[in-house]
Design a protein around this motif. Structure first.
Motif, PDB file in Angstrom:
ATOM      1  N   LEU A 178       9.052  -8.737  30.475  1.00  0.00           N
ATOM      2  CA  LEU A 178       7.592  -8.808  30.437  1.00  0.00           C
ATOM      3  C   LEU A 178       7.055  -7.440  30.029  1.00  0.00           C
ATOM      4  CD1 LEU A 178       5.036 -10.493  31.107  1.00  0.00           C
ATOM      5  CD2 LEU A 178       5.187  -9.597  33.439  1.00  0.00           C
ATOM      6  N   ASP A 179       6.244  -7.400  28.971  1.00  0.00           N
ATOM      7  CA  ASP A 179       5.636  -6.144  28.518  1.00  0.00           C
ATOM      8  C   ASP A 179       4.351  -5.922  29.316  1.00  0.00           C
ATOM      9  OD1 ASP A 179       4.624  -3.952  27.256  1.00  0.00           O
ATOM     10  OD2 ASP A 179       4.962  -4.690  25.222  1.00  0.00           O
ATOM     11  N   LEU A 180       4.391  -4.919  30.209  1.00  0.00           N
ATOM     12  CA  LEU A 180       3.252  -4.624  31.078  1.00  0.00           C
ATOM     13  C   LEU A 180       2.447  -3.428  30.591  1.00  0.00           C
ATOM     14  CD1 LEU A 180       5.106  -5.085  34.485  1.00  0.00           C
ATOM     15  CD2 LEU A 180       3.457  -6.657  33.468  1.00  0.00           C
ATOM     16  N   THR A 181       2.663  -3.017  29.354  1.00  0.00           N
ATOM     17  CA  THR A 181       1.996  -1.835  28.822  1.00  0.00           C
ATOM     18  C   THR A 181       0.475  -1.880  28.943  1.00  0.00           C
ATOM     19  OG1 THR A 181       3.829  -1.473  27.279  1.00  0.00           O
ATOM     20  CG2 THR A 181       1.739  -0.397  26.762  1.00  0.00           C
ATOM     21  N   PRO A 182      -0.185  -3.024  28.689  1.00  0.00           N
ATOM     22  CA  PRO A 182      -1.656  -3.037  28.802  1.00  0.00           C
ATOM     23  C   PRO A 182      -2.162  -2.649  30.185  1.00  0.00           C
ATOM     24  CG  PRO A 182      -0.881  -4.972  27.609  1.00  0.00           C
ATOM     25  CD  PRO A 182       0.329  -4.311  28.175  1.00  0.00           C
ATOM     26  N   TRP A 183      -1.318  -2.786  31.210  1.00  0.00           N
ATOM     27  CA  TRP A 183      -1.742  -2.477  32.580  1.00  0.00           C
ATOM     28  C   TRP A 183      -1.014  -1.250  33.142  1.00  0.00           C
ATOM     29  CZ3 TRP A 183      -0.085  -7.296  30.893  1.00  0.00           C
ATOM     30  CH2 TRP A 183      -1.096  -8.238  30.668  1.00  0.00           C
ATOM     31  N   ALA A 184      -0.322  -0.507  32.274  1.00  0.00           N
ATOM     32  CA  ALA A 184       0.500   0.618  32.739  1.00  0.00           C
ATOM     33  C   ALA A 184      -0.316   1.669  33.478  1.00  0.00           C
ATOM     34  CB  ALA A 184       1.234   1.263  31.568  1.00  0.00           C
ATOM     35  N   HIS A 185      -1.610   1.784  33.143  1.00  0.00           N
ATOM     36  CA  HIS A 185      -2.453   2.791  33.784  1.00  0.00           C
ATOM     37  C   HIS A 185      -2.876   2.377  35.188  1.00  0.00           C
ATOM     38  CE1 HIS A 185      -5.233  -0.206  32.206  1.00  0.00           C
ATOM     39  NE2 HIS A 185      -6.138   0.254  33.056  1.00  0.00           N
ATOM     40  N   ASP A 186      -2.671   1.102  35.534  1.00  0.00           N
ATOM     41  CA  ASP A 186      -3.120   0.584  36.831  1.00  0.00           C
ATOM     42  C   ASP A 186      -1.942  -0.053  37.560  1.00  0.00           C
ATOM     43  OD1 ASP A 186      -4.247  -0.699  39.011  1.00  0.00           O
ATOM     44  OD2 ASP A 186      -6.033  -1.346  37.925  1.00  0.00           O
ATOM     45  N   PRO A 187      -1.279   0.681  38.453  1.00  0.00           N
ATOM     46  CA  PRO A 187      -0.092   0.134  39.127  1.00  0.00           C
ATOM     47  C   PRO A 187      -0.388  -1.083  39.980  1.00  0.00           C
ATOM     48  CG  PRO A 187      -0.801   2.193  40.155  1.00  0.00           C
ATOM     49  CD  PRO A 187      -1.582   2.050  38.890  1.00  0.00           C
ATOM     50  N   PHE A 188      -1.601  -1.160  40.510  1.00  0.00           N
ATOM     51  CA  PHE A 188      -1.971  -2.310  41.336  1.00  0.00           C
ATOM     52  C   PHE A 188      -1.931  -3.590  40.502  1.00  0.00           C
ATOM     53  CE2 PHE A 188      -5.481  -5.113  42.768  1.00  0.00           C
ATOM     54  CZ  PHE A 188      -4.952  -5.499  43.995  1.00  0.00           C
ATOM     55  N   GLU A 189      -2.589  -3.558  39.353  1.00  0.00           N
ATOM     56  CA  GLU A 189      -2.608  -4.735  38.479  1.00  0.00           C
ATOM     57  C   GLU A 189      -1.203  -5.039  37.965  1.00  0.00           C
ATOM     58  OE1 GLU A 189      -4.931  -6.863  37.865  1.00  0.00           O
ATOM     59  OE2 GLU A 189      -6.444  -5.826  39.059  1.00  0.00           O
ATOM     60  N   THR A 190      -0.434  -3.994  37.698  1.00  0.00           N
ATOM     61  CA  THR A 190       0.936  -4.194  37.206  1.00  0.00           C
ATOM     62  C   THR A 190       1.779  -4.928  38.237  1.00  0.00           C
ATOM     63  OG1 THR A 190       0.809  -2.193  35.864  1.00  0.00           O
ATOM     64  CG2 THR A 190       3.004  -3.021  36.388  1.00  0.00           C
ATOM     65  N   LEU A 191       1.722  -4.470  39.477  1.00  0.00           N
ATOM     66  CA  LEU A 191       2.539  -5.078  40.529  1.00  0.00           C
ATOM     67  C   LEU A 191       2.152  -6.534  40.763  1.00  0.00           C
ATOM     68  CD1 LEU A 191       2.739  -2.109  43.055  1.00  0.00           C
ATOM     69  CD2 LEU A 191       4.592  -3.036  41.668  1.00  0.00           C
ATOM     70  N   LEU A 192       0.878  -6.845  40.622  1.00  0.00           N
ATOM     71  CA  LEU A 192       0.449  -8.232  40.813  1.00  0.00           C
ATOM     72  C   LEU A 192       1.014  -9.152  39.725  1.00  0.00           C
ATOM     73  CD1 LEU A 192      -3.295  -7.958  41.931  1.00  0.00           C
ATOM     74  CD2 LEU A 192      -1.254  -8.258  43.342  1.00  0.00           C
ATOM     75  N   ARG A 193       1.407  -8.582  38.597  1.00  0.00           N
ATOM     76  CA  ARG A 193       1.943  -9.380  37.499  1.00  0.00           C
ATOM     77  C   ARG A 193       3.464  -9.470  37.514  1.00  0.00           C
ATOM     78  NH1 ARG A 193      -2.957  -7.802  36.060  1.00  0.00           N
ATOM     79  NH2 ARG A 193      -4.137  -9.069  34.561  1.00  0.00           N
ATOM     80  N   THR A 194       4.111  -8.767  38.424  1.00  0.00           N
ATOM     81  CA  THR A 194       5.563  -8.836  38.520  1.00  0.00           C
ATOM     82  C   THR A 194       5.977 -10.069  39.312  1.00  0.00           C
ATOM     83  OG1 THR A 194       5.598  -7.466  40.518  1.00  0.00           O
ATOM     84  CG2 THR A 194       5.818  -6.343  38.398  1.00  0.00           C
ATOM     85  N   LYS A 195       7.214 -10.466  39.103  1.00  0.00           N
ATOM     86  CA  LYS A 195       7.766 -11.609  39.827  1.00  0.00           C
ATOM     87  C   LYS A 195       9.172 -11.237  40.260  1.00  0.00           C
ATOM     88  CE  LYS A 195       8.533 -16.611  39.597  1.00  0.00           C
ATOM     89  NZ  LYS A 195       8.446 -17.823  38.750  1.00  0.00           N
ATOM     90  N   LEU A 196       9.332 -11.002  41.552  1.00  0.00           N
ATOM     91  CA  LEU A 196      10.609 -10.511  42.062  1.00  0.00           C
ATOM     92  C   LEU A 196      11.650 -11.619  42.132  1.00  0.00           C
ATOM     93  CD1 LEU A 196       9.350  -8.264  44.989  1.00  0.00           C
ATOM     94  CD2 LEU A 196       9.659  -7.686  42.596  1.00  0.00           C
ATOM     95  N   GLY A 197      12.907 -11.168  42.061  1.00  0.00           N
ATOM     96  CA  GLY A 197      14.005 -12.110  42.264  1.00  0.00           C
ATOM     97  C   GLY A 197      14.663 -12.508  40.960  1.00  0.00           C
ATOM     98  N   GLY A 198      15.555 -13.490  41.066  1.00  0.00           N
ATOM     99  CA  GLY A 198      16.255 -13.949  39.872  1.00  0.00           C
ATOM    100  C   GLY A 198      17.444 -13.081  39.538  1.00  0.00           C
ATOM    101  N   GLY A 199      18.101 -13.409  38.409  1.00  0.00           N
ATOM    102  CA  GLY A 199      19.263 -12.636  37.977  1.00  0.00           C
ATOM    103  C   GLY A 199      18.837 -11.395  37.219  1.00  0.00           C
ATOM    104  N   THR A 200      19.771 -10.861  36.433  1.00  0.00           N
ATOM    105  CA  THR A 200      19.500  -9.632  35.690  1.00  0.00           C
ATOM    106  C   THR A 200      20.118  -9.725  34.301  1.00  0.00           C
ATOM    107  OG1 THR A 200      19.626  -8.402  37.769  1.00  0.00           O
ATOM    108  CG2 THR A 200      19.647  -7.120  35.751  1.00  0.00           C
ATOM    109  N   ASP A 201      19.296  -9.554  33.274  1.00  0.00           N
ATOM    110  CA  ASP A 201      19.790  -9.538  31.897  1.00  0.00           C
ATOM    111  C   ASP A 201      19.021  -8.463  31.130  1.00  0.00           C
ATOM    112  OD1 ASP A 201      20.786  -9.937  29.399  1.00  0.00           O
ATOM    113  OD2 ASP A 201      20.093 -12.000  29.174  1.00  0.00           O
ATOM    114  N   GLY A 202      19.615  -7.257  31.106  1.00  0.00           N
ATOM    115  CA  GLY A 202      18.934  -6.140  30.477  1.00  0.00           C
ATOM    116  C   GLY A 202      18.786  -6.260  28.980  1.00  0.00           C
ATOM    117  N   THR A 203      19.557  -7.143  28.347  1.00  0.00           N
ATOM    118  CA  THR A 203      19.453  -7.265  26.887  1.00  0.00           C
ATOM    119  C   THR A 203      18.076  -7.787  26.463  1.00  0.00           C
ATOM    120  OG1 THR A 203      20.402  -9.502  26.910  1.00  0.00           O
ATOM    121  CG2 THR A 203      21.935  -7.644  26.663  1.00  0.00           C
ATOM    122  N   VAL A 204      17.442  -8.608  27.296  1.00  0.00           N
ATOM    123  CA  VAL A 204      16.111  -9.117  26.942  1.00  0.00           C
ATOM    124  C   VAL A 204      15.086  -7.999  27.021  1.00  0.00           C
ATOM    125  CG1 VAL A 204      16.641 -11.478  27.646  1.00  0.00           C
ATOM    126  CG2 VAL A 204      15.650  -9.911  29.321  1.00  0.00           C
TER     127      VAL A 204
END
Length: 484
Positions: A367-393
């Motif tokens: 997920l590209d969170l660059t538009p909200w990079a200046h606001d950590p609060f808004e950024t964290l609200l857009r994250t979704k924890l959990g799941g596996g891990t695939d750094g290639t994406v």
């Protein structure tokens, strides 16, 4: 009859031995309660007798009484809890055994309240009380409240405010347990992760949704990293009052940590002074010493007055090169602490002049969170924890952002437990060879504790880009070095 060397004329043990016995009773009770929840009647009655005899309140033996409540009823004890467990030089001849007994009672109270947390459901009031008791433990160790846990007193990390750790071979003052005392220079920092683990366990035992739905109960919650994890995991299942209270808690925590991290970032200057840019003629830039020196020829001895023809100002503009900072954060469940800290850190750097910050979060999707990079609060609200891990994406999103490698730093925060490890590492090595500054980060936590895949750790070392792991200050230093 032979006179016993350790007894007086009436056959009673010397006073020193009696005090040692009292101290041992209190410490045996401490150990019994920590490792055996069942009350030991003999130790409880003996400890009660000791506490009453030395003039301390019996509330020290009450598991339900917080240290705060004891101090509120007996304000004179507050000073005794401060630095209670800070090491002091041991002098056998100068030992005050009566004071050691008193300290044993106070130490036992703090340790039991923090480490004996029981089982079952936990209310917001119980969590707040534990956090307060943990604050008192940190004070007793010579640290600021929240400093070892990092989430509240400081962003992070082991440390002390003045004397909480002594030289090797010293131990808590007056414990008198015999033999070499523990090396608290290692022990004290190690307590931080344990406190964080206990706090996380208490939060998990809460009925958080019910607490958040009640404004009065929600107001008692103290923002912490473990609470942040629970809120971020459950935010999509909240609504109405509960969601509003959750957002308020996240905002409070973000603001607290932001304040601490911003101070760390601003401690070092950015770039060299650019004297080609005229200084701003404002009062805060006025160079008083230079102004006086340059105008000394205008001194009037008769009037005893200095006439100023010209004011001199300090240069404050600094030479900076436009830099791009690409932060890639693993948002899988094991990286919550790092994700929160780095999201906040990215927002701080986004506020610096001529630093272009891009933020990517990923698990099995990116997920590209660059538009909200200046606001950590808004950024964290857009994250979704959990799941596996695939750094290639995530790499697929990050690579196009490296337009000018020499002016780009890529910070990759993960434990690097990847299922397509070779493919991901090859692409990271390619970023490094392109001339971009590549910084792999294993953990950027308040405690500094984290696990990194050994396979990646060895290959990053061979590549010449060793994994940064530990306190967030390490990452701040690396970024400042590159961006200034």
């Amino acid at each position: 009859m032979t006179h016993h060397p350790h007894a007086d004329d009436h056959g009673a043990p010397p006073l020193g031995d009696a005090q040692d016995n009292r101290r041992q009773v209190l410490y045996w009770r401490l150990l019994a309660r920590l490792f055996d929840p069942e009350e030991q009647a003999a130790l409880e009655s003996a400890s009660l007798a000791v506490v009453e005899d030395i003039g301390l309140p019996t509330a020290l033996l009450d598991p339900g009484a917080s240290v705060d409540s004891v101090v509120q009823r007996h304000p004179d004890l507050a000073a005794e809890f401060e630095g209670l467990m800070v090491p002091e030089p041991e002098d056998e001849e100068a030992r005050d055994r009566a004071a050691e007994v008193r300290r044993a009672a106070l130490v036992s109270k703090v340790l039991l309240n923090v480490f004996a947390t029981g089982s079952g459901n936990v209310s917001a009031e119980q969590l707040a009380r534990w956090q307060s008791d943990a604050d008192w433990l940190e004070r007793a160790l010579g640290c600021r409240p929240g400093e070892l846990r990092g989430g509240r007193g400081a962003a992070g990390g082991p440390g002390r405010s003045g004397g909480g750790v002594g030289p090797a071979g010293t131990g808590p003052a007056g414990t008198g347990v015999g033999g070499p005392a523990p090396d608290l220079s290692r022990l004290v920092p190690a307590i931080g992760p344990e406190l964080g683990s206990i706090e996380a366990g208490l939060v998990k035992r809460m009925h958080l949704r019910e607490v958040l739905a009640d404004p009065a109960l929600a107001a008692r919650l103290t923002p912490s990293m473990s609470l942040m994890e629970q809120l971020l995991r459950d935010k999509d299942n909240l609504s109405g009052v509960a969601l509003a209270n959750a957002k308020a808690l996240i905002r409070r925590y973000v603001d607290e940590v932001t304040g601490v991290l911003r101070t760390q970032v601003e401690k070092s200057t950015v770039g060299e002074l650019d004297r080609s840019v005229p200084p701003k003629r404002v009062f805060r830039n006025l160079d008083i010493d230079r102004t006086i020196w340059k105008n000394l020829t205008n001194w009037s001895p008769e009037e005893e007055r200095l006439y100023v023809d010209r004011l001199y100002y300090r240069h404050t503009s600094r030479r900076t090169t436009p830099q791009r900072l690409v932060v890639v954060v693993d948002q899988s469940g094991s990286m919550v602490d790092s994700m929160v800290n780095c999201t906040i850190l990215a927002s701080i750097f986004a506020g610096l002049p001529k630093v272009d910050v891009h933020l990517v979060a990923y698990d099995t999707q990116a997920l590209d969170l660059t538009p909200w990079a200046h606001d950590p609060f808004e950024t964290l609200l857009r994250t979704k924890l959990g799941g596996g891990t695939d750094g290639t994406v995530a790499m697929a999103l990050a690579q196009p952002k490296i337009a000018e490698p020499r002016n780009t730093v890529v910070v990759w925060i993960s434990d690097f437990y990847e299922w397509r490890h070779q493919e991901l590492f090859d692409s990271m090595a390619a970023v490094h060879r392109s001339g971009a500054k590549f910084i792999p980060v294993g953990s950027v936590t308040s405690s500094g504790r984290g696990s990194v895949n050994p396979w990646f750790r060895e290959r990053f070392k061979d590549l010449g880009t060793p994994v940064i792991s530990g306190h967030i200050k390490k990452l701040v230093h690396e970024l400042k070095t590159f961006l200034t």
